[in-house]
Scaffold this active site. Structure first.
Site, PDB file in Angstrom:
ATOM      1  N   ILE A 188       9.007  18.323   2.639  1.00  0.00           N
ATOM      2  CA  ILE A 188       7.895  17.795   3.438  1.00  0.00           C
ATOM      3  C   ILE A 188       6.696  18.717   3.468  1.00  0.00           C
ATOM      4  O   ILE A 188       5.659  18.380   4.010  1.00  0.00           O
ATOM      5  CB  ILE A 188       8.320  17.491   4.898  1.00  0.00           C
ATOM      6  CG1 ILE A 188       9.060  18.701   5.509  1.00  0.00           C
ATOM      7  CG2 ILE A 188       9.146  16.234   4.986  1.00  0.00           C
ATOM      8  CD1 ILE A 188       9.260  18.574   7.007  1.00  0.00           C
ATOM      9  N   GLY A 189       6.825  19.893   2.952  1.00  0.00           N
ATOM     10  CA  GLY A 189       5.655  20.773   3.006  1.00  0.00           C
ATOM     11  C   GLY A 189       5.866  22.034   2.208  1.00  0.00           C
ATOM     12  O   GLY A 189       6.994  22.511   2.075  1.00  0.00           O
ATOM     13  N   LYS A 190       4.774  22.523   1.691  1.00  0.00           N
ATOM     14  CA  LYS A 190       4.855  23.793   0.976  1.00  0.00           C
ATOM     15  C   LYS A 190       3.828  24.728   1.574  1.00  0.00           C
ATOM     16  O   LYS A 190       2.703  24.343   1.823  1.00  0.00           O
ATOM     17  CB  LYS A 190       4.535  23.571  -0.500  1.00  0.00           C
ATOM     18  CG  LYS A 190       5.773  23.516  -1.352  1.00  0.00           C
ATOM     19  CD  LYS A 190       5.471  23.799  -2.812  1.00  0.00           C
ATOM     20  CE  LYS A 190       6.743  23.628  -3.616  1.00  0.00           C
ATOM     21  NZ  LYS A 190       6.681  22.618  -4.608  1.00  0.00           N
ATOM     22  N   TYR A 193       4.849  30.822   1.453  1.00  0.00           N
ATOM     23  CA  TYR A 193       6.057  31.649   1.501  1.00  0.00           C
ATOM     24  C   TYR A 193       7.352  30.876   1.375  1.00  0.00           C
ATOM     25  O   TYR A 193       8.409  31.469   1.277  1.00  0.00           O
ATOM     26  CB  TYR A 193       6.027  32.494   2.773  1.00  0.00           C
ATOM     27  CG  TYR A 193       4.753  33.275   2.754  1.00  0.00           C
ATOM     28  CD1 TYR A 193       4.657  34.405   1.970  1.00  0.00           C
ATOM     29  CD2 TYR A 193       3.609  32.805   3.397  1.00  0.00           C
ATOM     30  CE1 TYR A 193       3.463  35.091   1.848  1.00  0.00           C
ATOM     31  CE2 TYR A 193       2.405  33.485   3.280  1.00  0.00           C
ATOM     32  CZ  TYR A 193       2.341  34.623   2.504  1.00  0.00           C
ATOM     33  OH  TYR A 193       1.163  35.284   2.367  1.00  0.00           O
ATOM     34  N   GLY A 194       7.230  29.548   1.372  1.00  0.00           N
ATOM     35  CA  GLY A 194       8.455  28.779   1.266  1.00  0.00           C
ATOM     36  C   GLY A 194       8.165  27.294   1.196  1.00  0.00           C
ATOM     37  O   GLY A 194       7.016  26.859   1.250  1.00  0.00           O
ATOM     38  N   GLU A 195       9.247  26.547   1.067  1.00  0.00           N
ATOM     39  CA  GLU A 195       9.144  25.089   1.032  1.00  0.00           C
ATOM     40  C   GLU A 195       9.884  24.560   2.251  1.00  0.00           C
ATOM     41  O   GLU A 195      10.979  25.041   2.559  1.00  0.00           O
ATOM     42  CB  GLU A 195       9.795  24.601  -0.261  1.00  0.00           C
ATOM     43  CG  GLU A 195       9.594  23.134  -0.472  1.00  0.00           C
ATOM     44  CD  GLU A 195      10.001  22.679  -1.875  1.00  0.00           C
ATOM     45  OE1 GLU A 195      10.466  23.520  -2.663  1.00  0.00           O
ATOM     46  OE2 GLU A 195       9.874  21.483  -2.137  1.00  0.00           O
ATOM     47  N   VAL A 196       9.269  23.593   2.924  1.00  0.00           N
ATOM     48  CA  VAL A 196       9.902  23.072   4.132  1.00  0.00           C
ATOM     49  C   VAL A 196      10.518  21.709   3.842  1.00  0.00           C
ATOM     50  O   VAL A 196       9.897  20.852   3.213  1.00  0.00           O
ATOM     51  CB  VAL A 196       8.894  23.002   5.302  1.00  0.00           C
ATOM     52  CG1 VAL A 196       9.541  22.433   6.550  1.00  0.00           C
ATOM     53  CG2 VAL A 196       8.330  24.388   5.589  1.00  0.00           C
ATOM     54  N   LYS A 209      13.126  25.580   6.521  1.00  0.00           N
ATOM     55  CA  LYS A 209      12.196  26.311   5.652  1.00  0.00           C
ATOM     56  C   LYS A 209      13.031  27.153   4.700  1.00  0.00           C
ATOM     57  O   LYS A 209      13.825  27.982   5.141  1.00  0.00           O
ATOM     58  CB  LYS A 209      11.292  27.187   6.520  1.00  0.00           C
ATOM     59  CG  LYS A 209      10.251  27.977   5.764  1.00  0.00           C
ATOM     60  CD  LYS A 209       9.112  28.310   6.731  1.00  0.00           C
ATOM     61  CE  LYS A 209       8.306  29.503   6.319  1.00  0.00           C
ATOM     62  NZ  LYS A 209       7.285  29.853   7.328  1.00  0.00           N
ATOM     63  N   ASP A 310      -1.865  34.567  11.878  1.00  0.00           N
ATOM     64  CA  ASP A 310      -2.168  33.539  10.877  1.00  0.00           C
ATOM     65  C   ASP A 310      -2.375  32.188  11.573  1.00  0.00           C
ATOM     66  O   ASP A 310      -1.871  31.153  11.136  1.00  0.00           O
ATOM     67  CB  ASP A 310      -1.043  33.469   9.839  1.00  0.00           C
ATOM     68  CG  ASP A 310      -1.491  32.801   8.536  1.00  0.00           C
ATOM     69  OD1 ASP A 310      -2.708  32.583   8.365  1.00  0.00           O
ATOM     70  OD2 ASP A 310      -0.622  32.494   7.697  1.00  0.00           O
TER      71      ASP A 310
HETATM   72  P1  ADP Z   1       4.621  28.928   5.113  1.00  0.00           P
HETATM   73  O1  ADP Z   1       5.088  30.182   5.773  1.00  0.00           O
HETATM   74  O2  ADP Z   1       5.143  28.821   3.729  1.00  0.00           O
HETATM   75  O3  ADP Z   1       3.148  28.705   5.260  1.00  0.00           O
HETATM   76  P2  ADP Z   1       5.038  26.972   7.223  1.00  0.00           P
HETATM   77  O4  ADP Z   1       6.077  27.324   8.237  1.00  0.00           O
HETATM   78  O5  ADP Z   1       3.616  27.194   7.638  1.00  0.00           O
HETATM   79  O6  ADP Z   1       5.364  27.717   5.873  1.00  0.00           O
HETATM   80  O7  ADP Z   1       5.236  25.454   6.774  1.00  0.00           O
HETATM   81  C1  ADP Z   1       4.501  24.882   5.709  1.00  0.00           C
HETATM   82  C2  ADP Z   1       4.159  23.419   6.021  1.00  0.00           C
HETATM   83  O8  ADP Z   1       5.374  22.668   6.185  1.00  0.00           O
HETATM   84  C3  ADP Z   1       3.380  23.223   7.333  1.00  0.00           C
HETATM   85  O9  ADP Z   1       1.987  23.355   7.126  1.00  0.00           O
HETATM   86  C4  ADP Z   1       3.782  21.814   7.706  1.00  0.00           C
HETATM   87  O10 ADP Z   1       3.005  20.882   6.979  1.00  0.00           O
HETATM   88  C5  ADP Z   1       5.215  21.699   7.230  1.00  0.00           C
HETATM   89  N1  ADP Z   1       6.176  22.022   8.307  1.00  0.00           N
HETATM   90  C6  ADP Z   1       6.626  23.253   8.633  1.00  0.00           C
HETATM   91  N2  ADP Z   1       7.500  23.203   9.641  1.00  0.00           N
HETATM   92  C7  ADP Z   1       7.621  21.902   9.989  1.00  0.00           C
HETATM   93  C8  ADP Z   1       8.384  21.213  11.005  1.00  0.00           C
HETATM   94  N3  ADP Z   1       9.186  21.872  11.831  1.00  0.00           N
HETATM   95  N4  ADP Z   1       8.255  19.867  11.084  1.00  0.00           N
HETATM   96  C9  ADP Z   1       7.431  19.212  10.242  1.00  0.00           C
HETATM   97  N5  ADP Z   1       6.690  19.805   9.275  1.00  0.00           N
HETATM   98  C10 ADP Z   1       6.772  21.144   9.138  1.00  0.00           C
HETATM   99 MG    MG Z   2       2.131  28.413   6.955  1.00  0.00          MG
END
Ligand code: ADP
Ligand code: MG
Length: 484
Positions: A188-190, A193-196, A209, A310
């Site tokens: 659902i998201g990148k 630092y990782g893929e969520v 994550k 951040d």
């Molecule tokens: P990174 O450290 O790689 O930036 P994030 O924790 O910011 O990772 O998460 C990256 C993206 O994933 C977020 O911008 C959001 O779009 C999605 N995301 C992260 N955590 C959640 C969550 N708990 N529920 C829904 N979407 C999430």
């Molecule tokens: Mg982030």
């Protein structure tokens, strides 16, 4: 022959004693086991103490718990023993194996200090007492909230340094079980630092994550921050578990949190138009989360002040009730009051250039002064408030809003360099423009004034999160009176 009813076991520790359990006992499902684990955790002074956890295991989890194993690979020493008769785990006294004489230090684990036996016993008693108090507190909270999920673990994880030391909260055993029971659904998201991933845990949706293998420091830091005492808050992403899996050749680092289907504030604002009430709810919730993060709570089990470093709309999630939750703590720093020290994140990661405060761009931020980090967060918060206000309607023309845009979109390219940002923010002293239409709404006017006081060039002049929170609360109360 297996017993067809469950068996009664002694339980101790937050995770092992279920809600409402009487006399520190639990009853297993038919075919289940009683267990005892002993593992080494670090106390607040960095000394190794033994932590004993007892409880019930369902039959299907016994495989994972490796009832008869003496050591889980890739971890600090730990033993799990199981048995199958009523109260049989009262008698179990698992012994940790003697370390081999030439143990080379596992990366990430601190060298273990030797402690006298009496100190060990005293520490173990303290741990048990704290675990009991912790359990009581969590039980109380869950009752009040009517929450069905087991309390989320603010407790020691597998990495020795992550240990909050008190032993309160869910032990590693449960965090690992949660991680093991996760079913990944979709990405659902990148981030950087990782893929969520959206995943399922016992029928509930959770977010996982998965850190890139090169980002162990970020995983470590984020897990450590989430497990900080008193970190939980409705406007901070809810932590469930962390785990690190793998053998010598590969590792997978996971962080399991609440899932929010609306995604990040950045994504949400692309399509959704806010009304002033919605905008206020969001703004107030974000600043409440930040004020909680920044606040230090005194006392032996107090909370250290934390700065995020951040803050941006991609690191804020939108909850179903219209409030927000702050996420992504891979860069956060804590203030250790006793030592008057900033515990700087051990990774080299820096914040997002677009949201960097002028003193960060100018490399003038005094990293030994914790207040400086909080002031830099407030600058970034100002930019987030601007992003939200653009998407809020004014007057009757319900659809008259500005298009979603990132701060400084008209001044810098899409992935601005440090120099691009420096020229605009420090060199020219530019700040995001405030559209004239905002003047027609009292809410937007109030927020416009607040954001300008947040992004002031001179850090000490900026408002604190608590001040913004109080001003918004007052504004809301006054508007409510006017409406009556
Ligand atoms: P990174 O450290 O790689 O930036 P994030 O924790 O910011 O990772 O998460 C990256 C993206 O994933 C977020 O911008 C959001 O779009 C999605 N995301 C992260 N955590 C959640 C969550 N708990 N529920 C829904 N979407 C999430
Ligand atoms: Mg982030």
């Amino acid at each position: 022959m297996r017993i067809s009813r469950g068996i009664v076991c002694e339980c101790s520790g937050v995770s092992a004693c279920p809600d409402g359990s009487a006399n520190s006992t639990c009853t297993t499902q038919p075919g289940g086991y009683c267990f005892v684990t002993v593992e080494e955790v670090l106390d607040d002074n960095g000394l190794v103490v033994l932590e004993r956890t007892a409880g019930c295991l369902p039959p299907d989890e016994s495989g994972f718990m490796q009832c008869k194993s003496s050591q889980v690979p890739h971890q600090h020493p730990k033993v799990i023993e199981c048995c199958e008769k009523d109260y049989c785990n009262r008698r179990l006294r698992p012994q940790l194996p003697e370390p081999p004489p030439d143990v080379t230090e596992t990366p990430g684990l601190r060298p273990t200090a030797t402690v006298p036996h009496t100190a060990l016993v005293a520490a173990a008693l303290c741990v048990a007492l704290l675990a009991f108090l912790g359990a009581f507190w969590l039980l109380f909270r869950m009752r009040r909230k009517g929450c069905k999920r087991p309390p989320s673990p603010p407790a020691p994880a597998h990495h020795a340094e992550i240990s909050s030391g008190s032993g309160s909260g869910l032990p590693l055993l449960v965090q690992r079980t949660v991680a093991k029971q996760i079913q990944m659904v979709e990405s659902i998201g990148k981030g950087r630092y990782g893929e969520v991933w959206l995943a399922r845990w016992r029928g509930e949706k959770v977010a996982v994550k998965v850190f890139f293998t090169t980002e162990e420091a970020s995983w470590f830091r984020e897990t450590e921050i989430y497990q900080t005492v008193l970190m939980r808050h409705e406007n901070i992403l809810g932590f469930i578990a962390a785990d690190i899996k793998g053998t010598g050749s590969w590792t997978q680092m996971l962080l399991i949190t609440d899932y929010h289907e609306n995604g990040s504030l950045h994504d949400y604002l692309q399509t959704v138009v806010l009304d002033t009430h919605g905008l206020m709810t969001m703004a107030y919730s974000i600043v409440s989360g930040l004020a909680h993060l920044h606040m230090d709570i005194f006392g032996t089990k107090g909370k250290p002040a934390i700065a995020h470093r951040d803050i941006k709309s991609k690191n804020i999630l939108v909850k179903r009730n219209g409030q927000c939750a702050i996420a992504d703590f891979g860069l956060a720093v804590r203030y250790v009051a006793e030592r008057n020290e900033v515990d700087i994140a051990p990774n080299t990661r820096v914040g997002t250039r677009r949201y960097m405060a002028p003193e960060v761009l100018d490399e003038k931020l005094d990293v030994t002064n914790f207040e400086a980090f909080k002031m830099a967060d407030m600058y970034s918060l100002g930019l987030v408030l601007w992003e939200m206000c653009r998407r809020c309607t004014t007057g009757d023309k319900a659809q008259y809003v500005e298009a979603y845009a990132l701060p400084y979109h008209e001044y810098v390219p899409s992935d601005p360099s440090f120099d691009d940002m420096h020229t605009v923010v420090v060199g020219k002293g530019i700040r995001p423009p405030q559209p004239a239409r905002w003047k027609s709404s009292a809410t937007l006017q109030a927020l416009a004034a607040l954001m300008a006081e947040c992004w002031h060039h001179n850090p000490p002049v900026r408002l604190t999160a608590l001040r913004v929170k109080k001003t918004l609360a007052k504004f809301r109360a006054e508007s409510a009176v006017k409406l009556v």
